[in-house]
Design an enzyme around this catalytic site. Structure first.
Site, mmCIF file in Angstrom:
data_model
loop_
_atom_site.group_PDB
_atom_site.id
_atom_site.type_symbol
_atom_site.label_atom_id
_atom_site.label_comp_id
_atom_site.label_asym_id
_atom_site.label_seq_id
_atom_site.Cartn_x
_atom_site.Cartn_y
_atom_site.Cartn_z
ATOM 1 N N ARG A 88 45.470 8.872 27.828
ATOM 2 C CA ARG A 88 45.381 10.344 27.717
ATOM 3 C C ARG A 88 44.785 10.745 26.367
ATOM 4 O O ARG A 88 45.202 11.714 25.744
ATOM 5 C CB ARG A 88 46.741 10.997 27.938
ATOM 6 C CG ARG A 88 47.360 10.670 29.276
ATOM 7 C CD ARG A 88 46.501 11.137 30.456
ATOM 8 N NE ARG A 88 47.045 10.704 31.736
ATOM 9 C CZ ARG A 88 46.616 9.641 32.408
ATOM 10 N NH1 ARG A 88 45.628 8.907 31.923
ATOM 11 N NH2 ARG A 88 47.143 9.312 33.561
ATOM 12 N N SER A 136 51.664 16.701 34.549
ATOM 13 C CA SER A 136 52.641 15.928 33.770
ATOM 14 C C SER A 136 52.708 16.480 32.352
ATOM 15 O O SER A 136 51.695 16.564 31.658
ATOM 16 C CB SER A 136 52.234 14.452 33.731
ATOM 17 O OG SER A 136 52.251 13.895 35.026
ATOM 18 N N GLU A 189 51.937 15.670 26.654
ATOM 19 C CA GLU A 189 50.600 15.401 27.177
ATOM 20 C C GLU A 189 49.818 16.707 27.263
ATOM 21 O O GLU A 189 48.612 16.715 27.056
ATOM 22 C CB GLU A 189 50.695 14.761 28.560
ATOM 23 C CG GLU A 189 49.348 14.431 29.165
ATOM 24 C CD GLU A 189 49.470 13.609 30.431
ATOM 25 O OE1 GLU A 189 48.838 13.976 31.434
ATOM 26 O OE2 GLU A 189 50.186 12.591 30.422
#
Length: 297
Positions: free
Chosen positions: A169, A219, A289
């Site tokens: 990520r 998420s 995230e």
């Protein structure tokens, strides 16, 4: 502060961020620019640098929590005006504002395989590369051949990513504050029937496992090494935990959903609660995230 300096660069002074994000959260933004090509993005960056102004880059708003308040920070929105898409043999060259779902459909039309993992991810190609989005065993790093970026000085470059460019990520574009404007993805010839079947399989899994009936930003936390954020949140007994209109999904503990009227303050308070409780239970510190907007001129 007046930023309407170029009448030929589309400009909005009344755009609600709740209409521009998948969380459906956010106040009104006073300075939103909608450039139509890389050159206009570069011009905006140079202008802001000369004026000593910061700025915020927004794509589809699928991985961001915007502020509840009036937003003064200039926003560069990379959207449908920068969304070219053309097949080039086994590659596809796309504008950063193109929705990922359109990239996957174009790949299917060209009998190209390798992008199916991105099916139904609700972001733009540029945003997906910026954060190295991934799912179902694939990541953007697996298919990016080259990308066009505007650097923090307003210069345009073509970058061929090496092995250090992407992480979980993460991409160097985050660290170096680059704006991605075009991407070339490298795919392989495949069987259209198998590609379509894989897309259908992924769509079904998303419907089964993710709370798609509510607005969310996907998420919320990164996957810790050797573990899963959703598993840790579930084991901490936080499924269904609510602050105002924000709730930890009972369907997928890695998601915070907007059940109606959630504010950014609600989400941030719930995120802080999750981090604290998970740390007390497991000793693991969860890292966000999603991008939490900070209005810093």
């Amino acid at each position: 502060m007046s930023l309407e300096y170029r009448p030929d660069i589309e400009y909005r002074s009344d755009l609600k961020m709740s209409d521009c994000t998948t969380f459906k959260i956010g106040g009104e933004a006073r300075h939103v620019f909608l450039p139509k090509n890389s050159e206009e993005v570069a011009e905006l960056v140079r202008y802001f640098a000369a004026e000593g102004l910061g700025y915020f880059v927004l794509g589809n708003g699928s991985n961001v929590l915007m502020s509840d308040e009036l937003i003064e920070l200039p926003i560069i929105k990379i959207g449908s005006a920068i969304a070219e898409c053309r097949l080039d043999g086994d590659s596809i060259v796309v504008g950063a504002g193109l929705p990922l779902c359109d990239l996957v459909r174009t790949a299917l039309e060209g009998s190209l395989t390798g992008a199916e993992f991105a099916h139904c991810i609700p972001g733009t190609v540029g945003g997906a590369v910026f954060m190295n989005a991934g799912a179902f065993g694939g990541e953007m790093k697996d298919i990016v051949k080259w990308l066009e970026i505007v650097d923090s000085s307003g210069d345009i470059h073509i970058i061929t990513p090496d092995s250090s460019f992407f992480g979980h990520r993460f991409s160097l574009a985050q660290e170096r504050k680059w704006i991605i404007t075009r991407v070339c993805v490298q795919l392989e010839k495949g069987d259209p029937a198998k590609i379509s079947a894989r897309m259908d399989e992924i769509a079904a899994k998303r419907r089964e496992k993710q709370p798609l009936e509510y607005p969310s930003a996907g998420s919320v936390f990164k996957r810790p090494a050797g573990n899963y954020a959703s598993k840790l949140i579930d084991e901490a007994g936080l499924k269904g935990k609510r602050v105002g209109g924000a709730k930890v999904s009972e369907k997928h503990a890695g998601f915070i959903v907007n059940t109606g009227g959630a504010t950014a303050a609600d989400v941030k308070e719930l995120m802080n609660c999750i981090v604290d409780v998970v740390y007390k239970k497991s000793g693991i510190v969860l890292e966000p995230e999603i991008v939490v907007f900070k209005d810093t001129i």
